[in-house]
Design a protein around this motif. Structure first.
Motif, short mmCIF file in Angstrom:
data_model
loop_
_atom_site.label_atom_id
_atom_site.label_comp_id
_atom_site.label_asym_id
_atom_site.label_seq_id
_atom_site.Cartn_x
_atom_site.Cartn_y
_atom_site.Cartn_z
N PHE A 233 0.80 -1.23 0.00
CA PHE A 233 0.00 0.00 0.00
C PHE A 233 0.83 1.28 0.00
O PHE A 233 0.38 2.31 -0.46
N TYR A 234 2.03 1.22 0.57
CA TYR A 234 2.82 2.45 0.75
C TYR A 234 3.81 2.70 -0.39
O TYR A 234 4.33 3.80 -0.52
N CYS A 235 4.04 1.69 -1.22
CA CYS A 235 5.20 1.76 -2.12
C CYS A 235 4.84 2.21 -3.54
O CYS A 235 3.92 1.69 -4.16
N GLY A 236 5.60 3.17 -4.05
CA GLY A 236 5.36 3.71 -5.38
C GLY A 236 5.60 2.71 -6.49
O GLY A 236 5.15 2.89 -7.63
N LEU B 182 22.43 -4.68 -4.59
CA LEU B 182 21.57 -4.90 -5.76
C LEU B 182 20.13 -4.94 -5.29
O LEU B 182 19.72 -5.88 -4.60
N GLN B 183 19.39 -3.90 -5.65
CA GLN B 183 18.00 -3.82 -5.17
C GLN B 183 17.02 -3.73 -6.33
O GLN B 183 17.33 -3.15 -7.36
N SER B 184 15.84 -4.29 -6.14
CA SER B 184 14.77 -4.20 -7.15
C SER B 184 13.43 -4.42 -6.50
O SER B 184 13.35 -4.84 -5.33
N MET C 246 16.22 -7.28 3.86
CA MET C 246 14.78 -7.34 3.65
C MET C 246 14.07 -6.93 4.95
O MET C 246 14.14 -7.63 5.95
N ARG C 247 13.43 -5.79 4.90
CA ARG C 247 12.73 -5.33 6.10
C ARG C 247 11.47 -6.17 6.31
O ARG C 247 10.84 -6.60 5.34
N PHE C 248 11.09 -6.37 7.59
CA PHE C 248 9.77 -7.01 7.83
C PHE C 248 8.68 -5.95 7.81
O PHE C 248 7.50 -6.25 7.84
N GLU C 249 9.08 -4.69 7.74
CA GLU C 249 8.19 -3.51 7.56
C GLU C 249 7.34 -3.15 8.77
O GLU C 249 7.29 -2.00 9.18
N THR C 250 6.64 -4.13 9.34
CA THR C 250 5.94 -3.91 10.62
C THR C 250 5.73 -5.27 11.28
O THR C 250 5.47 -6.26 10.59
N PHE D 23 12.19 -1.85 9.73
CA PHE D 23 10.77 -1.53 9.63
C PHE D 23 10.56 -0.08 9.23
O PHE D 23 11.50 0.71 9.17
N LEU D 24 9.30 0.21 8.93
CA LEU D 24 8.90 1.58 8.57
C LEU D 24 8.37 2.28 9.81
O LEU D 24 7.70 1.67 10.63
N ILE D 25 8.65 3.56 9.92
CA ILE D 25 8.18 4.33 11.07
C ILE D 25 7.09 5.30 10.61
O ILE D 25 7.32 6.10 9.69
N GLY E 215 13.36 3.48 8.49
CA GLY E 215 13.19 4.82 7.95
C GLY E 215 11.74 5.25 8.05
O GLY E 215 10.84 4.41 8.22
N PRO E 216 11.51 6.56 7.96
CA PRO E 216 10.14 7.06 8.05
C PRO E 216 9.33 6.73 6.80
O PRO E 216 9.87 6.74 5.68
N PHE E 217 8.06 6.47 7.00
CA PHE E 217 7.13 6.30 5.88
C PHE E 217 6.87 7.67 5.25
O PHE E 217 6.70 8.67 5.94
N ILE E 218 6.87 7.71 3.90
CA ILE E 218 6.58 8.95 3.17
C ILE E 218 5.45 8.65 2.18
O ILE E 218 5.61 7.78 1.31
N PRO E 219 4.30 9.34 2.30
CA PRO E 219 3.17 8.99 1.42
C PRO E 219 3.47 9.27 -0.05
O PRO E 219 4.03 10.31 -0.39
N GLU F 210 10.86 5.17 -7.92
CA GLU F 210 10.25 6.09 -6.96
C GLU F 210 9.43 5.35 -5.90
O GLU F 210 8.22 5.19 -6.01
N LEU F 211 10.11 4.92 -4.83
CA LEU F 211 9.41 4.27 -3.72
C LEU F 211 8.50 5.27 -3.04
O LEU F 211 7.40 4.97 -2.61
N TYR F 212 9.01 6.50 -2.93
CA TYR F 212 8.28 7.61 -2.31
C TYR F 212 8.73 8.88 -3.02
O TYR F 212 9.78 8.90 -3.67
N PRO F 213 7.94 9.96 -2.94
CA PRO F 213 8.27 11.17 -3.70
C PRO F 213 9.35 12.02 -3.01
O PRO F 213 9.59 11.88 -1.81
N1 5AD Z 1 8.12 5.59 2.29
C1 5AD Z 1 9.25 5.20 2.92
N2 5AD Z 1 9.87 4.04 2.68
C2 5AD Z 1 9.32 3.22 1.76
N3 5AD Z 1 9.68 2.00 1.33
C3 5AD Z 1 8.81 1.60 0.38
N4 5AD Z 1 7.87 2.54 0.20
C4 5AD Z 1 8.16 3.57 1.05
C5 5AD Z 1 7.56 4.81 1.36
N5 5AD Z 1 6.44 5.21 0.75
C6 5AD Z 1 10.79 1.24 1.92
C7 5AD Z 1 10.33 -0.14 2.40
C8 5AD Z 1 11.23 -1.09 1.65
C9 5AD Z 1 12.40 -0.23 1.27
C10 5AD Z 1 13.19 -0.71 0.11
O1 5AD Z 1 11.80 1.02 0.97
O2 5AD Z 1 10.54 -0.24 3.79
O3 5AD Z 1 11.63 -2.21 2.41
#
Ligand code: 5AD
Ligand code: FES
Length: 349
Positions: A68-71, A106-108, A159-163, A199-201, A229-233, A305-308
């Motif tokens: 849901f969070y990832c671009g 190497l990330q994808s 590999m993050r478990f994210e939450t 994880f994401l914060i 790292g912080p979540f960015i919408p 672009e995972l986030y803007p």
């Molecule tokens: N904001 C911040 N981090 C993000 N990731 C993916 N989408 C977002 C976002 N919107 C992070 C995830 C993933 C890593 C590669 O990027 O935690 O594991």
């Protein structure tokens, strides 16, 4: 309960209860500054002043998942997709080596186009050409694949478990399972990789209690590297109208993790630098000892672009490297030489 008492306990025992972690996560003002100062001291004592750089190669922006969070989520029809071919990836790895990097990441997205054989071939070619440590960050695969990548020469896996909140995990990762993710992380560890997770914060709905559990799960998984790292919408995702995570809370998580896992590697992440122009510096001053600059061509950087608003997106790789070196020096630290293996991993061998 006093913050100073908790910090003294963490300093000598590297262990905290969940309540103590929550107390630290809620600290403010002078007490928060004290937390950062303790973490900085532990960082200096256990991993020193070296800051290791990792050259990040984002080689495919295709993803079969729909987080849901990832671009890069598959439902984002606006996302620009690219795949780098084997030789191109190897060329970028060589360029990273020439710039002084001794680790490439190497990330994808989760992209099945890169079969077991393709990934193994890329790893082997890079290893043949240049003396670098290779970190993979390509998501969930089978045990056999992880084993084959390791045998081909991969050293580390991120590999993050994210939450750790299962309910949130299921909600934000349709079609995926928390149990499978944790199983993958345990396989990776058992195969002798240096393991990185985190994880994401600030995910919408996440609480301080969840974050304390996240910190404890990183501890339990005995992570050699810790990526948080912080979540960015992102505007083209279902979470577009939600609030971003807090920089301060991210810094508190970094600090607490440094106290609990004094000899693990902890990056000051790009997302932290994106939300706050001084975010990476702040991270490096409260426990972090790693930075992961992107070494790809501009044409690809813009499309991953995972986030803007990602920082450094218009800088070429050489400029990025210079910029990050001057940041490290301005903090009175130095750029680490060599592979920069996690001491946590090294000491257990
Ligand atoms: N904001 C911040 N981090 C993000 N990731 C993916 N989408 C977002 C976002 N919107 C992070 C995830 C993933 C890593 C590669 O990027 O935690 O594991
Ligand atoms: Fe690919 Fe999130 S959509 S990791």
């Amino acid at each position: 309960m006093k913050v100073k008492e908790i910090l003294d306990k963490a300093y000598s025992e590297h262990h905290l209860t969940k309540d103590e972690i929550k107390f630290l996560l809620n600290s403010e003002g002078e007490e928060k500054e004290l937390l950062f100062a303790y973490a900085d001291r532990v960082r200096k004592e256990y991993v020193g002043d070296d800051v290791y750089l990792r050259g990040l190669i984002e080689f495919s922006s295709y993803c079969k998942n729909d987080c849901f969070y990832c671009g890069l989520r598959r439902s984002n029809r606006e996302a620009q997709r690219y795949r780098m071919q084997e030789d191109e990836i190897v060329e970028v790895a060589k360029r990273a080596y020439d710039m002084g990097y001794r680790t490439v990441v190497l990330q994808s997205g989760e992209d099945p186009y890169y079969t077991k054989d393709k990934v193994c071939s890329i790893i082997k070619k890079i290893k043949k050409e240049v003396d670098v440590a290779i970190t993979l960050s390509i998501g969930e695969r089978s045990y056999e694949e992880y084993k084959a990548f390791r045998e081909a020469g991969a050293d580390r896996y991120l590999m993050r478990f994210e939450t750790s909140n299962r309910e949130l995990y299921q909600k934000y990762h349709p079609g995926m399972s928390f149990e499978n993710r944790i199983e993958c992380l345990r396989w990776i560890k058992s195969l002798g990789y240096e393991l990185g997770t985190g994880f994401l914060i600030g995910l919408p709905g996440q609480t301080i209690d969840d974050l304390a559990n996240d910190i404890l799960l990183v501890y339990e998984l005995d992570s050699d590297m810790i990526g948080i790292g912080p979540f960015i919408p992102h505007p083209h995702t279902p979470l577009k109208d939600t609030e971003a995570g807090s920089v301060d809370l991210t810094l508190k998580c970094i600090s607490i993790l440094r106290l609990l896992m004094p000899d693990s590697n902890i990056p000051a992440t790009t997302a932290l630098g994106t939300l706050d122009p001084l975010g990476r510096q702040k991270g490096l001053k409260c426990g972090a000892n790693i930075v992961m600059p992107n070494v790809n061509d501009l044409k690809y950087k813009l499309k991953y672009e995972l986030y803007p608003g990602k920082i450094c997106i218009n800088e070429d790789a050489t400029k990025c490297r210079g910029c990050i070196e001057s940041i490290i020096i301005s903090l009175g630290r130095k750029v680490g030489q060599g592979f920069g293996q996690s001491r946590h991993y090294e000491l257990k061998k």
